[in-house]
Design a protein around this motif. Structure first.
Motif, PDB file in Angstrom:
ATOM      1  N   ALA A 192      37.801  31.370  46.428  1.00 39.47           N
ATOM      2  CA  ALA A 192      37.764  31.422  45.062  1.00 39.47           C
ATOM      3  C   ALA A 192      38.871  32.572  44.701  1.00 39.47           C
ATOM      4  O   ALA A 192      39.572  32.471  43.933  1.00 39.47           O
ATOM      5  CB  ALA A 192      36.538  31.301  44.443  1.00 39.47           C
ATOM      6  N   VAL A 193      38.384  33.565  45.417  1.00 36.52           N
ATOM      7  CA  VAL A 193      39.048  34.882  44.979  1.00 36.52           C
ATOM      8  C   VAL A 193      40.452  34.867  45.384  1.00 36.52           C
ATOM      9  O   VAL A 193      41.270  35.772  44.997  1.00 36.52           O
ATOM     10  CB  VAL A 193      38.200  36.210  45.548  1.00 36.52           C
ATOM     11  N   GLU A 194      40.651  34.324  46.655  1.00 35.60           N
ATOM     12  CA  GLU A 194      42.192  34.364  47.159  1.00 35.60           C
ATOM     13  C   GLU A 194      43.088  33.521  46.035  1.00 35.60           C
ATOM     14  O   GLU A 194      44.085  34.140  45.779  1.00 35.60           O
ATOM     15  CB  GLU A 194      42.210  33.706  48.497  1.00 35.60           C
ATOM     16  N   ALA A 195      42.548  32.526  45.691  1.00 37.24           N
ATOM     17  CA  ALA A 195      43.267  31.701  44.488  1.00 37.24           C
ATOM     18  C   ALA A 195      43.370  32.581  43.246  1.00 37.24           C
ATOM     19  O   ALA A 195      44.477  32.390  42.621  1.00 37.24           O
ATOM     20  CB  ALA A 195      42.488  30.450  44.276  1.00 37.24           C
ATOM     21  N   ALA A 196      42.392  33.053  42.805  1.00 33.32           N
ATOM     22  CA  ALA A 196      42.477  33.978  41.673  1.00 33.32           C
ATOM     23  C   ALA A 196      43.487  34.968  41.511  1.00 33.32           C
ATOM     24  O   ALA A 196      44.174  35.414  40.863  1.00 33.32           O
ATOM     25  CB  ALA A 196      40.959  34.321  41.163  1.00 33.32           C
ATOM     26  N   LEU A 197      43.319  35.663  43.110  1.00 34.93           N
ATOM     27  CA  LEU A 197      44.053  37.103  43.108  1.00 34.93           C
ATOM     28  C   LEU A 197      45.658  36.692  43.101  1.00 34.93           C
ATOM     29  O   LEU A 197      46.655  37.259  42.680  1.00 34.93           O
ATOM     30  CB  LEU A 197      43.628  37.690  44.563  1.00 34.93           C
TER      31      LEU A 197
ATOM     32  N   GLN B 175      27.553  36.988  45.698  1.00 30.64           N
ATOM     33  CA  GLN B 175      26.353  37.612  45.468  1.00 30.64           C
ATOM     34  C   GLN B 175      25.233  36.505  46.163  1.00 30.64           C
ATOM     35  O   GLN B 175      24.271  37.070  46.582  1.00 30.64           O
ATOM     36  CB  GLN B 175      25.876  37.635  44.061  1.00 30.64           C
ATOM     37  N   ALA B 176      25.490  35.169  46.068  1.00 34.70           N
ATOM     38  CA  ALA B 176      24.827  34.237  46.644  1.00 34.70           C
ATOM     39  C   ALA B 176      24.727  34.102  48.165  1.00 34.70           C
ATOM     40  O   ALA B 176      23.955  33.426  48.889  1.00 34.70           O
ATOM     41  CB  ALA B 176      24.849  32.971  46.295  1.00 34.70           C
ATOM     42  N   GLY B 177      25.622  34.932  48.840  1.00 31.95           N
ATOM     43  CA  GLY B 177      25.948  35.071  50.310  1.00 31.95           C
ATOM     44  C   GLY B 177      26.724  33.570  50.749  1.00 31.95           C
ATOM     45  O   GLY B 177      26.799  33.531  51.967  1.00 31.95           O
ATOM     46  N   ARG B 178      27.298  33.057  49.855  1.00 32.90           N
ATOM     47  CA  ARG B 178      28.359  31.821  50.313  1.00 32.90           C
ATOM     48  C   ARG B 178      29.689  32.662  50.510  1.00 32.90           C
ATOM     49  O   ARG B 178      30.673  32.218  49.479  1.00 32.90           O
ATOM     50  CB  ARG B 178      28.289  30.949  49.177  1.00 32.90           C
ATOM     51  N   LEU B 179      29.914  33.025  51.565  1.00 37.46           N
ATOM     52  CA  LEU B 179      31.378  34.042  51.792  1.00 37.46           C
ATOM     53  C   LEU B 179      32.536  33.279  51.838  1.00 37.46           C
ATOM     54  O   LEU B 179      33.343  33.435  51.330  1.00 37.46           O
ATOM     55  CB  LEU B 179      31.183  34.878  53.020  1.00 37.46           C
ATOM     56  N   ASP B 180      32.345  31.930  52.475  1.00 36.82           N
ATOM     57  CA  ASP B 180      33.583  31.083  52.247  1.00 36.82           C
ATOM     58  C   ASP B 180      33.933  30.547  51.050  1.00 36.82           C
ATOM     59  O   ASP B 180      35.355  30.612  50.628  1.00 36.82           O
ATOM     60  CB  ASP B 180      33.267  29.822  53.505  1.00 36.82           C
ATOM     61  N   ASP B 181      33.062  30.082  50.240  1.00 30.83           N
ATOM     62  CA  ASP B 181      33.224  29.587  49.013  1.00 30.83           C
ATOM     63  C   ASP B 181      33.946  30.914  48.031  1.00 30.83           C
ATOM     64  O   ASP B 181      34.984  30.767  47.181  1.00 30.83           O
ATOM     65  CB  ASP B 181      31.989  28.982  48.065  1.00 30.83           C
ATOM     66  N   ALA B 182      33.159  32.162  48.432  1.00 27.21           N
ATOM     67  CA  ALA B 182      33.821  33.300  47.488  1.00 27.21           C
ATOM     68  C   ALA B 182      35.290  33.624  48.034  1.00 27.21           C
ATOM     69  O   ALA B 182      36.172  34.106  47.144  1.00 27.21           O
ATOM     70  CB  ALA B 182      32.968  34.346  47.766  1.00 27.21           C
ATOM     71  N   ALA B 183      35.615  33.486  49.214  1.00 28.18           N
ATOM     72  CA  ALA B 183      36.757  33.930  49.724  1.00 28.18           C
ATOM     73  C   ALA B 183      37.861  32.817  49.314  1.00 28.18           C
ATOM     74  O   ALA B 183      38.988  33.563  48.642  1.00 28.18           O
ATOM     75  CB  ALA B 183      36.899  34.120  51.240  1.00 28.18           C
TER      76      ALA B 183
ATOM     77  N   ASN C 257      40.175  43.833  39.701  1.00 22.68           N
ATOM     78  CA  ASN C 257      38.672  43.226  40.026  1.00 22.68           C
ATOM     79  C   ASN C 257      38.646  42.289  41.281  1.00 22.68           C
ATOM     80  O   ASN C 257      37.795  42.265  42.049  1.00 22.68           O
ATOM     81  CB  ASN C 257      38.530  42.452  38.720  1.00 22.68           C
ATOM     82  N   ALA C 258      39.763  41.559  41.449  1.00 19.40           N
ATOM     83  CA  ALA C 258      39.831  40.594  42.650  1.00 19.40           C
ATOM     84  C   ALA C 258      39.769  41.021  43.731  1.00 19.40           C
ATOM     85  O   ALA C 258      39.311  40.971  44.781  1.00 19.40           O
ATOM     86  CB  ALA C 258      40.821  39.536  42.346  1.00 19.40           C
ATOM     87  N   LEU C 259      40.359  42.281  44.057  1.00 20.59           N
ATOM     88  CA  LEU C 259      40.759  43.193  45.100  1.00 20.59           C
ATOM     89  C   LEU C 259      39.346  43.708  45.479  1.00 20.59           C
ATOM     90  O   LEU C 259      39.138  43.818  46.580  1.00 20.59           O
ATOM     91  CB  LEU C 259      41.577  44.212  45.121  1.00 20.59           C
ATOM     92  N   ARG C 260      38.592  44.128  44.463  1.00 20.30           N
ATOM     93  CA  ARG C 260      37.143  44.881  44.564  1.00 20.30           C
ATOM     94  C   ARG C 260      36.405  43.756  45.384  1.00 20.30           C
ATOM     95  O   ARG C 260      35.618  43.940  46.049  1.00 20.30           O
ATOM     96  CB  ARG C 260      36.683  45.259  43.413  1.00 20.30           C
ATOM     97  N   ILE C 261      36.382  42.354  44.724  1.00 14.52           N
ATOM     98  CA  ILE C 261      35.407  41.366  45.489  1.00 14.52           C
ATOM     99  C   ILE C 261      36.079  40.778  46.642  1.00 14.52           C
ATOM    100  O   ILE C 261      34.953  40.737  47.666  1.00 14.52           O
ATOM    101  CB  ILE C 261      35.696  40.113  44.300  1.00 14.52           C
TER     102      ILE C 261
ATOM    103  N   CYS D 176      37.863  33.916  35.056  1.00 13.17           N
ATOM    104  CA  CYS D 176      36.698  33.367  35.309  1.00 13.17           C
ATOM    105  C   CYS D 176      36.564  32.905  36.591  1.00 13.17           C
ATOM    106  O   CYS D 176      35.491  32.770  37.050  1.00 13.17           O
ATOM    107  CB  CYS D 176      36.576  32.201  34.353  1.00 13.17           C
ATOM    108  N   ARG D 177      37.655  32.461  37.368  1.00 17.11           N
ATOM    109  CA  ARG D 177      37.603  32.091  38.606  1.00 17.11           C
ATOM    110  C   ARG D 177      37.070  33.277  39.324  1.00 17.11           C
ATOM    111  O   ARG D 177      36.415  32.923  40.603  1.00 17.11           O
ATOM    112  CB  ARG D 177      38.761  31.150  39.298  1.00 17.11           C
ATOM    113  N   SER D 178      37.710  34.454  39.146  1.00 13.23           N
ATOM    114  CA  SER D 178      37.223  35.661  39.789  1.00 13.23           C
ATOM    115  C   SER D 178      36.038  35.622  39.662  1.00 13.23           C
ATOM    116  O   SER D 178      34.882  36.299  40.611  1.00 13.23           O
ATOM    117  CB  SER D 178      37.980  36.874  39.382  1.00 13.23           C
ATOM    118  N   ASN D 179      35.221  35.697  38.329  1.00 18.75           N
ATOM    119  CA  ASN D 179      33.873  35.909  38.256  1.00 18.75           C
ATOM    120  C   ASN D 179      32.952  34.720  39.019  1.00 18.75           C
ATOM    121  O   ASN D 179      32.020  35.130  39.399  1.00 18.75           O
ATOM    122  CB  ASN D 179      33.606  35.576  36.811  1.00 18.75           C
ATOM    123  N   LEU D 180      33.596  33.630  39.329  1.00 16.95           N
ATOM    124  CA  LEU D 180      32.692  32.691  40.032  1.00 16.95           C
ATOM    125  C   LEU D 180      32.680  33.104  41.539  1.00 16.95           C
ATOM    126  O   LEU D 180      31.761  32.817  42.075  1.00 16.95           O
ATOM    127  CB  LEU D 180      33.237  31.430  39.677  1.00 16.95           C
TER     128      LEU D 180
END
Length: 787
Positions: free
Chosen positions: A595-600, A585-593, A614-618, A575-579
């Motif tokens: 979240a995905v680094e922690a999930a990965l 998608q919203a353009g909040r790249l720092d938040d996205a990065a 999936n995390a690598l794709r994000i 779910c953290r990857s999904n977040l």
């Protein structure tokens, strides 16, 4: 399914799908895929029927087409209609460069005939039409089928048709195609209304029948006289099916006098006459030969033969056979070999078997006569148990993180398969896929509702990773109704979840939302915290697909909290990857990065390949937006390697979009185009029209960069239209913005209209990415106005 890098995809005015052109030759393919080649194998030891083969050859006009393009091969049961059609079809394949379609309409099977709509769905899928684009009504589906075939030269073999009504929706209209129909009936309506040719297949001439017998027996019984063989052929009514079975029995007993075998067959004829109420000489001959062969089987083989008539699907392996008859796997294989040797069962591949439809009916009939009702029910339970527990073992490999059902032990004598590795489980799921729906239907029809819902639930997680989601929806519907009849609320919630996920995968977002909402209500009613968290994750994914990002974030945040409370770290990380994707998608790249680094990192610790991919794709998409195309491509390539290892076309198709974007950003058009091409092909087969359209859009961007503007415009128009049909304003706006760029040099006013429509579609979206895109488009419109 991957073509060479020189293959290009061309849009434009096409019907039913993208066309592919291979190199300089420019040979048009079928719906962006290899032309379908669905014919079963060519019949072995086919003899004579030369006049009929010549008549089929003569159907072709001087111009090289077939008008009218329908021919009915009619004849009694066992006359060799299918063998004739296949013999001619195989030797005439070159006349039909766009491929061959085949379906067994099962017009004379003991079960239900194949409905025309189901046949249309199969054909349209093979022709490249995605599942959601196939109409639910037979008339509309038939119209689409005719449109798709309008410019193609194909051979369509409709085997075992029972009625005109089964055939007529499958006729392609005025095309260069030919439809061959086999039927025991004359199907006069096709001749009257559709101008069909008819070839009536009678029994063989005596000399031909003797030659067929001799062909099979010569190596084993060279001393049989023509007179004896003629007598044997007469007892078989000179029907090819009966002749082959009789010849096989004679060949398997080389030291028994043929006169004695003939006497045995005469006895079986007398027995059948005593039991039969019909007076059809040919049908009696077929039944007599069946009975003759059946009664000659060893007792254990005879029992397996009749119990196999209870198997619900079109084919089966030794495992299912062993469960039906309570035999060891080794013993089942031996008895199957006995049945194949007696010519009452066909082996189609290693460890795969099927019946001729007449023999299937005879087998089921013998089960009805020789097996008490309680024994038939017990046999069906055993084979359903075998499927249920084998599927459960496959799920442990295919979806190891999904909860497994608490199943009762299998019935005595059932030995479900186990799997030593992932690939073995996937191999089984692919082999047995066609049996899943018939097995669940058989459970429903037998009143075995517990088997029906449990099979549906387990089979959802035991499907091949590359299975088409729409195929399971019928299975799930039967299982859900069974759970409702039982009043099992937990089972209903579980199946509603799966129904929701399947609908989302084929872009039926309203149906998916309803299913997940109903599932959440049940989990709330039951006080099941795990179920609530699952439902919020699912609803978050639907909201993200609809680009309702605030709602998506709210659902996913609740899901993370629920999984954290339960200590379910894997699902919390999912779910953290999904977040992370919501932030992206919203353009909040720092938040996205972040979240995905922690999930990965969490996924890597757990060794969860699917979630790592999936995390690598994000991460790839984030790198690309940050101007880091090399890092984006490395992440996408690692993800794609995982998808390939897992044999997962769903993930591969989606992740190829990220790979294509990274390759394009690096100026590697020769690599990006095949990535988009394969993504489009995979998504078309899977029925995901939205992602298929995104692949078209990526291809268009490659063409724009290569100064192939006309091709790019064709793809972008199709992409915009697909997104409009799916009610997806975000991706429609993206396609229109790109289309405006493509047409602007030649049609600036049209470009301005497209940008205006894109701004209108983007109006409701308030996130930073949407605001940035609106600002960019408005700046372009002002610049054009100033110019």
């Amino acid at each position: 399914m991957t073509g060479p890098s020189r293959d290009v995809v061309q849009a434009g005015r096409v019907s039913g799908g993208v066309h592919i052109h291979h190199g300089a030759a420019g040979a048009e393919g079928t719906g962006a895929r290899t032309p379908p080649r669905q014919l079963p194998g060519e019949p072995h030891r086919f003899v004579h029927r030369t006049a009929e083969l010549d008549r089929l050859d003569g159907l072709r006009t001087a111009e090289g087409d077939y008008r009218p393009g329908v021919c009915v091969i009619a004849g009694t049961a066992g006359a060799g209609k299918t063998a004739l059609a296949l013999r001619w079809a195989h030797r005439s394949r070159e006349r039909f460069p766009d491929g061959q379609l085949y379906v067994n309409l099962r017009g004379y099977d003991p079960g239900e005939p194949l409905p025309p709509l189901e046949a249309l769905h199969r054909f349209l899928g093979a022709l490249g039409v995605p599942a959601p684009a196939i109409p639910a009504e037979a008339e509309s589906a038939a119209a689409l089928y005719r449109s798709v075939l309008a410019e193609r030269a194909m051979l369509i073999l409709l085997d075992n048709a029972g009625t005109d009504a089964q055939v007529r929706p499958l006729l392609p209209g005025l095309t260069r195609s030919l439809v061959l129909v086999t039927s025991r009936d004359r199907l006069s309506g096709l001749a009257v209304r559709d101008g069909a040719h008819r070839i009536t297949l009678g029994t063989l001439a005596e000399a031909e029948a003797v030659e067929l017998l001799r062909t099979v027996t010569a190596d084993y019984r060279p001393d049989d006289t023509p007179e004896q063989l003629a007598e044997l052929s007469r007892l078989c009514a000179r029907l090819p099916l009966a002749l082959r079975i009789a010849a096989e029995r004679a060949a398997s007993r080389p030291h028994l006098r043929l006169d004695d075998l003939i006497a045995d067959l005469r006895d079986e004829s007398a027995l059948w006459e005593a039991l039969s109420t019909g007076d059809d000489e040919e049908a009696d001959a077929v039944h007599s030969v069946f009975a003759w062969s059946y009664r000659a089987l060893p007792p254990q083989a005879a029992r397996l033969f009749r119990l196999l008539g209870l198997h619900p699907g079109p084919d089966f392996g030794p495992g299912a056979a062993s469960a039906l008859a309570q035999l060891s796997l080794r013993r089942a294989r031996h008895q199957l070999d006995v049945l194949v040797g007696a010519h009452v069962l066909e082996q189609t591949a290693p460890d795969r078997y099927t019946f001729h439809d007449l023999l299937r009916a005879y087998s089921a009939d013998q089960a009805g006569h020789d097996e008490p009702a309680e024994q038939r029910t017990a046999a069906l339970r055993r084979v359903l148990d075998w499927y249920l527990h084998t599927a459960d073992a496959a799920q442990a490999w295919i979806e190891p993180n999904e909860d497994r059902l608490h199943l009762d032990p299998p019935a005595e004598g059932v030995a479900p398969l186990t799997f030593a590795e992932y690939d073995h489980a996937v191999d089984w799921a692919e082999r047995e896929h066609a049996n899943f729906l018939p097995a669940v239907r058989a459970a429903e029809q037998a009143g075995l509702d517990r088997h029906a819902w449990q099979l549906a639930a387990v089979l959802y997680n035991a499907q091949s990773p590359s299975a088409v989601a729409a195929d399971w929806l019928s299975v799930g519907g039967i299982g859900l109704e069974a759970a409702r009849r039982l009043g099992d609320r937990r089972a209903q919630a579980r199946l509603l979840e799966s129904v929701g996920f399947c609908n989302r995968r084929v872009d039926r977002l309203a149906e998916a939302f309803d299913a997940h909402t109903a599932s959440l209500e049940i989990w709330e009613e039951l006080g099941d915290r795990r179920g609530r968290a699952d439902a919020h994750n699912a609803l978050g994914l639907i909201a993200m697909r609809k680009r309702d990002l605030d709602s998506a974030a709210a659902h996913l945040t609740r899901a993370v909290a629920g999984f954290d409370e339960l200590g379910l770290g894997h699902w919390s990380a999912v779910c953290r990857s999904n977040l992370a994707e919501v932030h992206y998608q919203a353009g909040r790249l720092d938040d996205a990065a972040a979240a995905v680094e922690a999930a990965l990192a969490d996924h890597r610790r757990r060794g969860d390949d699917r979630s790592i991919g999936n995390a690598l794709r994000i991460a790839s998409d984030i790198h690309l937006d940050r101007g880091q195309p090399e890092a984006a491509l490395r992440a996408a390539d690692e993800a794609l390697e995982i998808a390939t290892d897992l044999r997962d076309h769903v993930m591969e198709g989606y992740w190829l979009l990220s790979s294509g974007r990274a390759q394009q950003a690096l100026g590697r058009a020769a690599e990006a185009q095949p990535s988009y091409h394969r993504s489009a092909v995979l998504h078309r087969r899977l029925g995901d029209r939205s992602r298929e359209a995104r692949a078209w859009q990526g291809t268009a961007q490659v063409y724009l960069a290569s100064d192939r503007t006309a091709d790019a415009v064709g793809f972008l128009r199709r992409a915009a239209e697909a997104h409009r049909t799916l009610n997806d304003p975000w991706h429609e706006a993206a396609a229109l913005e790109a289309l405006a760029q493509a047409v602007e040099p030649e049609a600036p006013e049209e470009a301005d209209r497209h940008r205006g429509e894109a701004l209108r579609l983007l109006g409701p979206f308030e996130d930073p990415r949407a605001a940035g895109i609106r600002e960019r488009i408005e700046l372009l419109r002002r610049s054009d106005g100033d110019g």
